[in-house]
Design an enzyme around this catalytic site. Structure first.
Site, PDB file in Angstrom:
ATOM      1  N   GLU A 120       0.853  -1.184   0.000  1.00 44.25           N
ATOM      2  CA  GLU A 120       0.000   0.000   0.000  1.00 44.25           C
ATOM      3  C   GLU A 120       0.885   1.228   0.000  1.00 44.25           C
ATOM      4  OE1 GLU A 120      -1.575  -1.574   3.301  1.00 44.25           O
ATOM      5  OE2 GLU A 120      -3.066  -2.703   2.175  1.00 44.25           O
ATOM      6  N   TYR A 132       7.832   2.170  -7.389  1.00 44.43           N
ATOM      7  CA  TYR A 132       7.090   0.909  -7.560  1.00 44.43           C
ATOM      8  C   TYR A 132       6.645   0.723  -9.019  1.00 44.43           C
ATOM      9  CZ  TYR A 132       6.981   1.081  -2.457  1.00 44.43           C
ATOM     10  OH  TYR A 132       7.343   1.150  -1.142  1.00 44.43           O
TER      11      TYR A 132
HETATM   12  C1  COA Z   1      10.421   5.965  -1.407  1.00 46.95           C
HETATM   13  C2  COA Z   1      11.870   5.760  -0.962  1.00 46.95           C
HETATM   14  C3  COA Z   1      11.971   4.437  -0.233  1.00 46.95           C
HETATM   15  C4  COA Z   1      12.766   5.707  -2.201  1.00 46.95           C
HETATM   16  O1  COA Z   1      14.091   5.396  -1.788  1.00 46.95           O
HETATM   17  P1  COA Z   1      15.370   6.105  -2.437  1.00 46.95           P
HETATM   18  O2  COA Z   1      16.576   5.387  -1.990  1.00 46.95           O
HETATM   19  O3  COA Z   1      15.320   7.556  -2.170  1.00 46.95           O
HETATM   20  O4  COA Z   1      15.081   5.858  -3.982  1.00 46.95           O
HETATM   21  P2  COA Z   1      16.111   5.470  -5.143  1.00 46.95           P
HETATM   22  O5  COA Z   1      17.264   6.403  -5.111  1.00 46.95           O
HETATM   23  O6  COA Z   1      16.401   4.019  -5.078  1.00 46.95           O
HETATM   24  O7  COA Z   1      15.227   5.821  -6.415  1.00 46.95           O
HETATM   25  C5  COA Z   1      14.705   4.831  -7.263  1.00 46.95           C
HETATM   26  C6  COA Z   1      13.627   5.456  -8.125  1.00 46.95           C
HETATM   27  O8  COA Z   1      12.514   5.858  -7.327  1.00 46.95           O
HETATM   28  C7  COA Z   1      11.956   7.076  -7.862  1.00 46.95           C
HETATM   29  N1  COA Z   1      12.182   8.151  -6.903  1.00 46.95           N
HETATM   30  C8  COA Z   1      12.875   8.100  -5.751  1.00 46.95           C
HETATM   31  N2  COA Z   1      12.821   9.285  -5.116  1.00 46.95           N
HETATM   32  C9  COA Z   1      12.083  10.105  -5.881  1.00 46.95           C
HETATM   33  C10 COA Z   1      11.648  11.450  -5.749  1.00 46.95           C
HETATM   34  N3  COA Z   1      11.985  12.194  -4.701  1.00 46.95           N
HETATM   35  N4  COA Z   1      10.857  11.948  -6.719  1.00 46.95           N
HETATM   36  C11 COA Z   1      10.489  11.205  -7.783  1.00 46.95           C
HETATM   37  N5  COA Z   1      10.893   9.913  -7.964  1.00 46.95           N
HETATM   38  C12 COA Z   1      11.661   9.385  -7.029  1.00 46.95           C
HETATM   39  C13 COA Z   1      12.719   7.337  -9.152  1.00 46.95           C
HETATM   40  O9  COA Z   1      12.056   6.623 -10.175  1.00 46.95           O
HETATM   41  C14 COA Z   1      14.057   6.698  -8.842  1.00 46.95           C
HETATM   42  O10 COA Z   1      14.794   6.343  -9.976  1.00 46.95           O
HETATM   43  P3  COA Z   1      15.824   7.437 -10.622  1.00 46.95           P
HETATM   44  O11 COA Z   1      16.646   7.981  -9.483  1.00 46.95           O
HETATM   45  O12 COA Z   1      16.595   6.605 -11.585  1.00 46.95           O
HETATM   46  O13 COA Z   1      14.949   8.490 -11.239  1.00 46.95           O
HETATM   47  C15 COA Z   1      12.350   6.948  -0.082  1.00 46.95           C
HETATM   48  O14 COA Z   1      12.020   8.161  -0.722  1.00 46.95           O
HETATM   49  C16 COA Z   1      11.759   6.960   1.317  1.00 46.95           C
HETATM   50  O15 COA Z   1      12.261   6.287   2.218  1.00 46.95           O
HETATM   51  N6  COA Z   1      10.690   7.738   1.513  1.00 46.95           N
HETATM   52  C17 COA Z   1      10.085   7.872   2.849  1.00 46.95           C
HETATM   53  C18 COA Z   1       9.388   6.603   3.258  1.00 46.95           C
HETATM   54  C19 COA Z   1       8.380   6.160   2.215  1.00 46.95           C
HETATM   55  O16 COA Z   1       7.606   6.950   1.704  1.00 46.95           O
HETATM   56  N7  COA Z   1       8.388   4.845   1.931  1.00 46.95           N
HETATM   57  C20 COA Z   1       7.466   4.236   1.001  1.00 46.95           C
HETATM   58  C21 COA Z   1       6.255   3.783   1.738  1.00 46.95           C
HETATM   59  S1  COA Z   1       5.135   2.905   0.650  1.00 46.95           S
END
Ligand code: COA
Length: 164
Positions: A120, A132
């Site tokens: 979710e 995702y």
């Molecule tokens: C969502 C989350 C886990 C992503 O982790 P991350 O290590 O920052 O992400 P990554 O660097 O691996 O990014 C992978 C892809 O995700 C997407 N992405 C990640 N951060 C993004 C942002 N701020 N805006 C848009 N796309 C984003 C992009 O597609 C990215 O690929 P790219 O860098 O080649 O464009 C992180 O932002 C987080 O911990 N957020 C807070 C907690 C949360 O919301 N968890 C999800 C609950 S369902």
């Protein structure tokens, strides 16, 4: 060290190849909680993480050396796995750690011959939704007013992907 003589960058880059994934247990929860609280307005309590571990859910962490950068929590239900939490330290986001943890989950699920992955996500969580979508998750449901939010409640999108 004197800051003026320290030549290292203010924020050291972390690339997925040097981050490694380890299974976490209760002694790792302080580090997990620090990231959870920094990343969420409505963080899980330590009690919830403990219950997950005691229920046999998978809690995995991405490390750079001894430093925890992010973690995932997966609830396995027979041949369906549910991603309950995926969280990266806000200071280390957008460096491939979320991607690494998600790929690890998918790899483990394939090894366990799991048929589908579920999760979710908040409707407003553009970063997570983009991540995702890039890994083939599609919306299969909507839970109205599922999450607490600053101004009331927020809908959850239910996402799913199958594994070959
Ligand atoms: C969502 C989350 C886990 C992503 O982790 P991350 O290590 O920052 O992400 P990554 O660097 O691996 O990014 C992978 C892809 O995700 C997407 N992405 C990640 N951060 C993004 C942002 N701020 N805006 C848009 N796309 C984003 C992009 O597609 C990215 O690929 P790219 O860098 O080649 O464009 C992180 O932002 C987080 O911990 N957020 C807070 C907690 C949360 O919301 N968890 C999800 C609950 S369902």
């Amino acid at each position: 060290m004197n800051a003026q003589t320290d030549q290292s960058p203010a924020v050291s880059p972390v690339h997925p190849p040097i981050a490694h994934i380890l299974s976490l247990d209760e002694e790792d929860l302080p580090a997990v909680q620090r990231i959870e609280q920094a990343a969420h307005i409505f963080p899980w309590s330590e009690r919830v993480f403990k219950d997950c571990i005691r229920s046999g859910y998978y809690l995995d962490g991405a490390y750079d050396g001894a430093k925890l950068l992010g973690f995932s929590v997966v609830m396995p239900i027979l041949n369906e796995w549910h991603l309950l939490n995926l969280c990266v330290d806000p200071k280390r986001q957008r460096r491939g750690i979320g991607r690494l943890l998600l790929e690890y989950m998918i790899e483990q699920a394939r090894k366990a011959e799991v048929s589908s992955l579920w999760l979710e996500v908040r409707e407003e969580n553009a970063a997570a939704r983009q991540l995702y979508a890039a890994y083939g998750f599609k919306q299969v449901g909507l839970r109205k007013a599922y999450y607490p939010a600053k101004d009331g409640r927020e809908d959850a999108l239910v996402l799913m992907r199958t594994l070959d």
